[in-house]
Design a protein around this motif. Sequence first.
Motif, PDB file in Angstrom:
ATOM      1  N   UNK A  45       0.840  -1.208   0.000  1.00 15.33           N
ATOM      2  CA  UNK A  45       0.000   0.000   0.000  1.00 15.33           C
ATOM      3  C   UNK A  45       0.871   1.251   0.000  1.00 15.33           C
ATOM      4  N   UNK A  46       1.929   1.200   0.823  1.00 19.78           N
ATOM      5  CA  UNK A  46       2.829   2.350   0.955  1.00 19.78           C
ATOM      6  C   UNK A  46       3.559   2.619  -0.365  1.00 19.78           C
ATOM      7  N   UNK A  47       3.998   1.553  -1.004  1.00 14.09           N
ATOM      8  CA  UNK A  47       4.706   1.701  -2.276  1.00 14.09           C
ATOM      9  C   UNK A  47       3.760   2.235  -3.359  1.00 14.09           C
ATOM     10  N   UNK A  48       2.508   1.759  -3.332  1.00  6.65           N
ATOM     11  CA  UNK A  48       1.521   2.236  -4.319  1.00  6.65           C
ATOM     12  C   UNK A  48       1.216   3.721  -4.079  1.00  6.65           C
ATOM     13  N   UNK A  49       1.129   4.122  -2.794  1.00  5.28           N
ATOM     14  CA  UNK A  49       0.846   5.529  -2.461  1.00  5.28           C
ATOM     15  C   UNK A  49       2.029   6.408  -2.870  1.00  5.28           C
ATOM     16  N   UNK A  50       3.244   5.889  -2.698  1.00  4.09           N
ATOM     17  CA  UNK A  50       4.450   6.609  -3.128  1.00  4.09           C
ATOM     18  C   UNK A  50       4.362   6.882  -4.638  1.00  4.09           C
ATOM     19  N   UNK A 265      20.924  23.365  -4.066  1.00  4.80           N
ATOM     20  CA  UNK A 265      19.567  22.866  -3.820  1.00  4.80           C
ATOM     21  C   UNK A 265      18.926  23.750  -2.731  1.00  4.80           C
ATOM     22  N   UNK A 266      17.679  24.178  -2.934  1.00  6.22           N
ATOM     23  CA  UNK A 266      17.072  25.156  -2.020  1.00  6.22           C
ATOM     24  C   UNK A 266      16.695  24.546  -0.666  1.00  6.22           C
ATOM     25  N   UNK A 267      16.127  23.336  -0.684  1.00  7.65           N
ATOM     26  CA  UNK A 267      15.845  22.657   0.597  1.00  7.65           C
ATOM     27  C   UNK A 267      16.091  21.170   0.453  1.00  7.65           C
ATOM     28  N   UNK A 268      16.581  20.581   1.536  1.00 10.90           N
ATOM     29  CA  UNK A 268      16.726  19.123   1.588  1.00 10.90           C
ATOM     30  C   UNK A 268      15.902  18.660   2.789  1.00 10.90           C
ATOM     31  N   UNK A 269      15.065  17.666   2.581  1.00 11.54           N
ATOM     32  CA  UNK A 269      14.161  17.251   3.650  1.00 11.54           C
ATOM     33  C   UNK A 269      14.275  15.766   3.928  1.00 11.54           C
ATOM     34  N   UNK A 270      14.269  15.413   5.203  1.00  7.50           N
ATOM     35  CA  UNK A 270      14.192  14.008   5.586  1.00  7.50           C
ATOM     36  C   UNK A 270      12.779  13.797   6.100  1.00  7.50           C
ATOM     37  N   UNK A 271      12.024  12.921   5.453  1.00 10.43           N
ATOM     38  CA  UNK A 271      10.631  12.736   5.856  1.00 10.43           C
ATOM     39  C   UNK A 271      10.298  11.261   6.084  1.00 10.43           C
ATOM     40  N   UNK A 272       9.207  11.056   6.809  1.00  9.00           N
ATOM     41  CA  UNK A 272       8.835   9.705   7.228  1.00  9.00           C
ATOM     42  C   UNK A 272       8.102   8.975   6.105  1.00  9.00           C
ATOM     43  N   UNK A 273       8.818   8.081   5.457  1.00 13.38           N
ATOM     44  CA  UNK A 273       8.247   7.346   4.333  1.00 13.38           C
ATOM     45  C   UNK A 273       7.248   6.287   4.771  1.00 13.38           C
ATOM     46  N   UNK A 274       7.142   6.043   6.090  1.00 15.58           N
ATOM     47  CA  UNK A 274       6.168   5.052   6.573  1.00 15.58           C
ATOM     48  C   UNK A 274       4.768   5.638   6.617  1.00 15.58           C
ATOM     49  N   UNK A 275       4.685   6.969   6.493  1.00 16.44           N
ATOM     50  CA  UNK A 275       3.384   7.636   6.506  1.00 16.44           C
ATOM     51  C   UNK A 275       2.871   7.692   5.071  1.00 16.44           C
ATOM     52  N   UNK A 276       1.649   7.189   4.862  1.00 17.52           N
ATOM     53  CA  UNK A 276       1.111   7.197   3.497  1.00 17.52           C
ATOM     54  C   UNK A 276       1.026   8.615   2.951  1.00 17.52           C
ATOM     55  N   UNK A 277       1.378   8.798   1.718  1.00 18.11           N
ATOM     56  CA  UNK A 277       1.331  10.093   1.023  1.00 18.11           C
ATOM     57  C   UNK A 277       2.184  11.160   1.711  1.00 18.11           C
ATOM     58  N   UNK A 278       3.309  10.724   2.276  1.00 20.95           N
ATOM     59  CA  UNK A 278       4.176  11.680   2.979  1.00 20.95           C
ATOM     60  C   UNK A 278       4.685  12.781   2.046  1.00 20.95           C
ATOM     61  N   UNK A 279       4.806  12.488   0.758  1.00 26.96           N
ATOM     62  CA  UNK A 279       5.282  13.520  -0.189  1.00 26.96           C
ATOM     63  C   UNK A 279       4.218  14.604  -0.338  1.00 26.96           C
ATOM     64  N   UNK A 280       2.962  14.192  -0.478  1.00 21.37           N
ATOM     65  CA  UNK A 280       1.892  15.188  -0.630  1.00 21.37           C
ATOM     66  C   UNK A 280       1.686  15.977   0.657  1.00 21.37           C
ATOM     67  N   UNK A 288       6.682  21.590   6.416  1.00 23.97           N
ATOM     68  CA  UNK A 288       6.890  20.175   6.148  1.00 23.97           C
ATOM     69  C   UNK A 288       6.679  19.351   7.401  1.00 23.97           C
ATOM     70  N   UNK A 289       6.785  18.026   7.263  1.00 24.76           N
ATOM     71  CA  UNK A 289       6.481  17.177   8.418  1.00 24.76           C
ATOM     72  C   UNK A 289       7.739  16.581   9.045  1.00 24.76           C
ATOM     73  N   UNK A 290       8.872  16.638   8.374  1.00 24.66           N
ATOM     74  CA  UNK A 290      10.063  16.011   8.940  1.00 24.66           C
ATOM     75  C   UNK A 290      11.109  17.034   9.290  1.00 24.66           C
ATOM     76  N   UNK A 291      12.338  16.801   8.839  1.00 20.41           N
ATOM     77  CA  UNK A 291      13.448  17.731   9.075  1.00 20.41           C
ATOM     78  C   UNK A 291      13.794  18.440   7.767  1.00 20.41           C
ATOM     79  N   UNK A 292      13.872  19.768   7.850  1.00 16.59           N
ATOM     80  CA  UNK A 292      14.194  20.539   6.642  1.00 16.59           C
ATOM     81  C   UNK A 292      15.561  21.191   6.819  1.00 16.59           C
TER      82      UNK A 292
END
Length: 300
Positions: A45-50, A265-280, A288-292
């Motif tokens: 599901x997570x991979x499909x949402x990605x 690069x203007x921003x680099x972000x580390x985000x939680x890929x375990x959260x569905x649709x974390x990119x959106x 953002x939701x992680x570390x910028x």
Amino acid sequence: MSNTARKHTALPKAQILIEALPWLTRHHGKTVVIKFGGNAMIDDDLKAAFAQDVVFLRHAGLKPVVVHGGGPQISAALDRHGIVSEFKAGLRVTTEDAMDVVRMVLAGQVQRELVGLLNQHGPFAVGMTGEDAHTITATKHQPVIGGETVDIGRVGEITAIDTGAIEALLEDGRIPVISSIARSQDDGHVYNVNADTAAAALAAALGAETLMVLTDVEGLYEDWPNSDEVISRLTASQLEKLLPELSSGMVPKMEGCLHAVRNGVTTARVIDGRVQHSILLEIFTDEGIGTMVVPDGQGD
Ligand SMILES: Nc1ncnc2c1ncn2[C@@H]1O[C@H](COP(=O)(O)OP(=O)(O)O)[C@@H](O)[C@H]1O
Ligand SMILES: CC(=O)N[C@@H](CCC(=O)OP(=O)(O)O)C(=O)O
């Protein structure tokens, strides 16, 4: 349902789309390098949402480039081949035999799966490795551990990036999906490159607007493993000071973020890929939701 009632139920959806407009306007036509870590590829599901998120960005007028990892998948395959996995300085000790397995898993398995998922939405994804069209060239990486140079086998240190093939694909409306394997500048063989390092180098060389690193934690923890307080924003200099304190998988990730913001690069972000649709989710939240990580001089 009457026509009027239907319009009313659709209104919040229209408002949500409009909320994304400033972000989409700012990022239109910009390149975004998205690193999908092997540890974040937890379930289907997570991979499909990605894949949905990446295709969404493509349709919204951005130019996504996917760089994928596959550390756990490589370890499982090496295990099946009876090869023991060992890491030094956060990097896999890669013998000639292990290199064959690394290449098979990254280019033949993980990359193929992501290409397939993205292409369920249209003819977008094209898979390649850093070997293709001289995209990533490397020489033997020789880390110094405890004052001594250590041989970790076929692990590469990136010496050159040729963005030509990626740019041609982007120009053609495609989504490049890149495995972190480099051609060797020393011999006819290939090198294993950490996927965070590869993603950061590609982001810098492409002049990307953003580097997004999807992993299996919420972001960079302030005092890991003692606390789960996430650092939401830090400048390049603040990150540089923190680097010696970091451990394991976070080292190449944060070194990569630093390299990216120090190289355009203007921003680099580390985000939680375990959260569905974390990119959106990044689109709908200002900070953002992680570390910028941002370049120096931006709010420090
Ligand atoms: N300060 C820190 N904050 C968050 N995670 C950390 C930190 N230091 C080390 N880590 C470790 O880094 C891991 C992420 O890196 P890694 O396992 O290489 O993931 P990926 O496969 O996504 O590249 C986390 O799961 C955590 O165990
Ligand atoms: C040299 C080195 O360590 N290469 C990595 C490449 C894959 C990777 O980086 O995968 P993740 O992003 O999932 O960690 C490895 O062999 O595991």
